[in-house]
Design an enzyme around this catalytic site. Sequence first.
Site, PDB file in Angstrom:
ATOM      1  N   GLU A  39      32.679 -18.860   7.254  1.00 59.58           N
ATOM      2  CA  GLU A  39      31.784 -18.963   6.091  1.00 59.58           C
ATOM      3  C   GLU A  39      32.070 -20.237   5.289  1.00 59.58           C
ATOM      4  OE1 GLU A  39      32.763 -14.845   4.927  1.00 59.58           O
ATOM      5  OE2 GLU A  39      30.615 -14.600   4.658  1.00 59.58           O
ATOM      6  N   GLU A  83      34.138  -9.374  10.682  1.00 60.51           N
ATOM      7  CA  GLU A  83      34.312  -8.418   9.580  1.00 60.51           C
ATOM      8  C   GLU A  83      33.951  -7.004   9.990  1.00 60.51           C
ATOM      9  OE1 GLU A  83      33.179 -11.446   9.287  1.00 60.51           O
ATOM     10  OE2 GLU A  83      33.815 -12.355   7.409  1.00 60.51           O
TER      11      GLU A  83
HETATM   12  N1  3HC Z   1      44.623 -11.960   6.586  1.00 57.40           N
HETATM   13  C1  3HC Z   1      45.945 -11.747   6.468  1.00 57.40           C
HETATM   14  N2  3HC Z   1      46.791 -11.784   7.524  1.00 57.40           N
HETATM   15  C2  3HC Z   1      46.267 -12.069   8.723  1.00 57.40           C
HETATM   16  C3  3HC Z   1      44.897 -12.299   8.917  1.00 57.40           C
HETATM   17  C4  3HC Z   1      44.052 -12.253   7.775  1.00 57.40           C
HETATM   18  N3  3HC Z   1      42.746 -12.498   7.853  1.00 57.40           N
HETATM   19  N4  3HC Z   1      44.686 -12.551  10.219  1.00 57.40           N
HETATM   20  C5  3HC Z   1      45.865 -12.478  10.826  1.00 57.40           C
HETATM   21  N5  3HC Z   1      46.823 -12.181   9.928  1.00 57.40           N
HETATM   22  C6  3HC Z   1      48.267 -12.074  10.185  1.00 57.40           C
HETATM   23  C7  3HC Z   1      48.597 -10.871  11.068  1.00 57.40           C
HETATM   24  O1  3HC Z   1      48.766  -9.702  10.299  1.00 57.40           O
HETATM   25  C8  3HC Z   1      49.872 -11.335  11.738  1.00 57.40           C
HETATM   26  O2  3HC Z   1      50.902 -11.172  10.806  1.00 57.40           O
HETATM   27  P1  3HC Z   1      52.377 -10.803  11.291  1.00 57.40           P
HETATM   28  O3  3HC Z   1      52.785 -11.895  12.221  1.00 57.40           O
HETATM   29  O4  3HC Z   1      53.146 -10.696  10.047  1.00 57.40           O
HETATM   30  O5  3HC Z   1      52.199  -9.477  11.991  1.00 57.40           O
HETATM   31  C9  3HC Z   1      49.669 -12.836  11.917  1.00 57.40           C
HETATM   32  O6  3HC Z   1      48.634 -13.185  10.998  1.00 57.40           O
HETATM   33  C10 3HC Z   1      49.245 -13.246  13.306  1.00 57.40           C
HETATM   34  O7  3HC Z   1      48.133 -12.449  13.687  1.00 57.40           O
HETATM   35  P2  3HC Z   1      47.976 -11.926  15.175  1.00 57.40           P
HETATM   36  O8  3HC Z   1      49.222 -11.264  15.627  1.00 57.40           O
HETATM   37  O9  3HC Z   1      46.717 -11.145  15.209  1.00 57.40           O
HETATM   38  O10 3HC Z   1      47.833 -13.304  15.967  1.00 57.40           O
HETATM   39  P3  3HC Z   1      46.911 -13.682  17.190  1.00 57.40           P
HETATM   40  O11 3HC Z   1      47.214 -15.086  17.509  1.00 57.40           O
HETATM   41  O12 3HC Z   1      46.976 -12.646  18.251  1.00 57.40           O
HETATM   42  O13 3HC Z   1      45.412 -13.639  16.608  1.00 57.40           O
HETATM   43  C11 3HC Z   1      43.634 -14.050  15.069  1.00 57.40           C
HETATM   44  C12 3HC Z   1      44.996 -14.513  15.618  1.00 57.40           C
HETATM   45  C13 3HC Z   1      42.562 -14.164  16.164  1.00 57.40           C
HETATM   46  C14 3HC Z   1      43.265 -14.936  13.919  1.00 57.40           C
HETATM   47  C15 3HC Z   1      43.741 -12.573  14.641  1.00 57.40           C
HETATM   48  O14 3HC Z   1      44.844 -12.446  13.765  1.00 57.40           O
HETATM   49  C16 3HC Z   1      42.559 -12.039  13.903  1.00 57.40           C
HETATM   50  O15 3HC Z   1      41.590 -11.643  14.540  1.00 57.40           O
HETATM   51  N6  3HC Z   1      42.626 -11.973  12.571  1.00 57.40           N
HETATM   52  C17 3HC Z   1      41.623 -11.348  11.745  1.00 57.40           C
HETATM   53  C18 3HC Z   1      40.426 -12.209  11.594  1.00 57.40           C
HETATM   54  C19 3HC Z   1      39.457 -11.534  10.696  1.00 57.40           C
HETATM   55  O16 3HC Z   1      39.160 -10.368  10.797  1.00 57.40           O
HETATM   56  N7  3HC Z   1      38.904 -12.321   9.778  1.00 57.40           N
HETATM   57  C20 3HC Z   1      37.961 -11.809   8.844  1.00 57.40           C
HETATM   58  C21 3HC Z   1      38.683 -11.343   7.622  1.00 57.40           C
HETATM   59  S1  3HC Z   1      37.612 -10.538   6.486  1.00 57.40           S
HETATM   60  C22 3HC Z   1      36.813 -11.775   5.720  1.00 57.40           C
HETATM   61  O17 3HC Z   1      36.972 -12.921   6.043  1.00 57.40           O
HETATM   62  C23 3HC Z   1      35.892 -11.360   4.620  1.00 57.40           C
HETATM   63  C24 3HC Z   1      34.985 -12.449   4.193  1.00 57.40           C
HETATM   64  O18 3HC Z   1      33.750 -12.307   4.802  1.00 57.40           O
HETATM   65  C25 3HC Z   1      34.819 -12.470   2.732  1.00 57.40           C
END
Ligand code: 3HC
Length: 694
Positions: free
Chosen positions: A108, A128
């Site tokens: 975004e 999301e």
């Molecule tokens: N917020 C906070 N922490 C996050 C995060 C996030 N969005 N995404 C990942 N993390 C943290 C994980 O909890 C993990 O922490 P840890 O090492 O302490 O356990 C660390 O980052 C690494 O994450 P992964 O183990 O999942 O690492 P990968 O390399 O396997 O994957 C990734 C990376 C593809 C970025 C995956 O973490 C992911 O899919 N993250 C979520 C992405 C997501 O859902 N984004 C949307 C958020 S909601 C949003 O943006 C709302 C908006 O529209 C207003």
Amino acid sequence: MAAVTESVRLETEGDIALVVVDNPPVNALSWHVRQGLFDGINQAVAGGAKAIVVMCDGRTFIAGADISEFGGGAPQAAGLPEVQAAMENAPVPVIAAIHGTALGGGLEVALCAHYRVALGSAKFGLPEVNLGLLPGAGGTQRLPRLTGVPKALEMMTSGRHIGTDEALECGLVDELAHGDLSALRTAAIGFANRAIAENMPLLRVRDRNDKVEAAKGDTELFAKFRKSIARKTRGFLAPEYNVQCVEAAANLSFEEGLKVERKLFLELMTGPQSQAQRYYFFAERAANKVPGIDKDTPLVDIQKCGVLGAGTMGGGIAMNFANVGIPVTIVERDQEALDRGLAVVRKNYERSRSITPEMVEQRMAMITGSTDKADFADCDIVIEAVFEDMELKKTIFRELDQICKPGAIMASNTSALDVNEIASVTSRPESVIGMHFFSPANVMKLLEVVRGDKSSDTTVATAMSIGKRIGKIAALVGVCHGFVGNRMLFMRRIEADRIILEGATPAQVDRVLFDFGFPMGPFAMSDLAGLDIGWKAENSKGETLRDLMCESGRRGQKNGRGYYTYDSETRAATPDPEVEQIIKDFATGKGIEQREVSDQEVLERCLYPMVNEGAKILEEGIAIRGSDVDVVWVNGYGWPVYRGGPMHWADSVGLTEIVEKIKGYSALGGRHWELSPLLERLAAEGGKLSNYSN
Ligand code: 3HC
Ligand code: NAI
């Protein structure tokens, strides 16, 4: 170079300012990132930059909002809309330079740049929906304006990440760069210089209407799309809300669409489904961490895998390794069984839509069949998947002990047997562990890693890490009958079998659990598995309902007659009066009077014993955390993720309520109704099962 906040810095290269985010691990939009971006853009403009590049250090572009900040607690700082407005309204070109994954709020932000340059390996998505949410920072209105409505609908309701081929094609990316992060930086600066030289327009996605106009008033497009996702998204609120936002993008002005997005976003954010799904996001990541085992624990380097038994499980297990390029030796007891097993593997690959004929051959070439266990000599891990028979497993582990090289991991895929007893027959119990895959093993995500009393840290750490490498979600559990998942399932089964004697029908029990969100109920599941697994006509004494069902030729889906009757063509299940009569007669014979059973009673009697057993599992230390139990149930048994898992769900129902009900039902008798002291204590203390940790 100047620090703007703790996680954002401002650099200059000639006329160009670079606003660089450095917020490991995934550059999430924590408050100091938002503030830094806001201030960084404004400072760059004030400093006279002629173009601005927004990029990130580390492994990825911004991967989304900081999920850990949801629910409050973060200091006041610039909001995302303010950051976005600063970018969109900047008087000079703003270019997002993207590597890794631009997800959620990250995408975004990128959508508010005037142009986007990306490394060829970058991925883009609005995931999301997987957190029970919708993109809440204008993504629902901007994405369709760039990509068109059908693509946006698909991306937002699936959460799928797309690669740069697709991103280029749908207009999400303007230019690709190849190489590493510094190549991206060079390319973005090059693009920025061209933007200045050519006086490129400051394109704002919000102003582009041509693609959404194509879908304006097209109710059929949305109706068709809703129908296409109905089955997959049953029970979930977020996919429908995402669709409504895209509908708003098509039919309303940008500003009006944003209002719809805000309203629906807040509704989801404060609702129970998203709360459960956000909880689950962290639960899954916590499961991967084992207290006492850190990153420095040495791992066995797995270059080659052995699988013993090419039956239902062995074949699927072998596929997991072949899929990630680890060569597999699969051993069967004779050539015929081996050929049969390998033919099933090939068929499974051929059936898979995501695999080309060429890939089928590549994967099959990774799997070598043999009838000689001596071929395991050079394997770094051997996973045994022969019949569920302790004596057989012991014989095999004695042999493996002679064959496997020192340090190799010897794992059993047993679904319930004592891993310590299996390990005890070897000279190296420290290398023995359970790796309990779920059927179909090439599809199901869950892996229960069963730690024996003597399994070494290296063995545990390697099993967990190889689980991740082959795409599984691994949860570490201890030795007990049925481990975490099956042990809890047994409890549900006992009550489901009981309650149908009291007057509920199999169809009622299945419907209640289906409506709760499970893919199917216990009786439909039995029909699928086959009622005659482990049943032999010559030993049947008509003593159990199962005996009676099998004796009357009801074997399940395979012969079209089980708890239900199945249409030979459509395989549609219909309740069968004959089954109800068999159940009634059996109940009468046992002196059980049939009565009307309410749906609520069905639900409580099926699920509360599971909660109770989950608590016992925790107090015995069989699971490390309450959230691990939830990870097992969501991934292995189809517990609806929007209810978080049995432990999270129990917390949401209220532990006091559950304790009272269990006390009430305990008159029914059975170990599964004996109240767990931990559950009783947590209820009394106002504690929670989901955050309980050993
Ligand atoms: N917020 C906070 N922490 C996050 C995060 C996030 N969005 N995404 C990942 N993390 C943290 C994980 O909890 C993990 O922490 P840890 O090492 O302490 O356990 C660390 O980052 C690494 O994450 P992964 O183990 O999942 O690492 P990968 O390399 O396997 O994957 C990734 C990376 C593809 C970025 C995956 O973490 C992911 O899919 N993250 C979520 C992405 C997501 O859902 N984004 C949307 C958020 S909601 C949003 O943006 C709302 C908006 O529209 C207003
Ligand atoms: P299966 O009967 O489909 O396959 C077992 C295979 O092992 C057969 O092909 C058999 O020929 C082979 N075999 C038996 N003895 C052998 C020997 N001495 N040497 C080489 N091969 C031998 O059984 P399935 O379902 O694959 O189960 C295997 C194990 O996985 C069992 O321990 C079971 O409890 C466990 N399991 C099964 C699940 C399921 O849903 N089927 C789920 C999770 C675990």
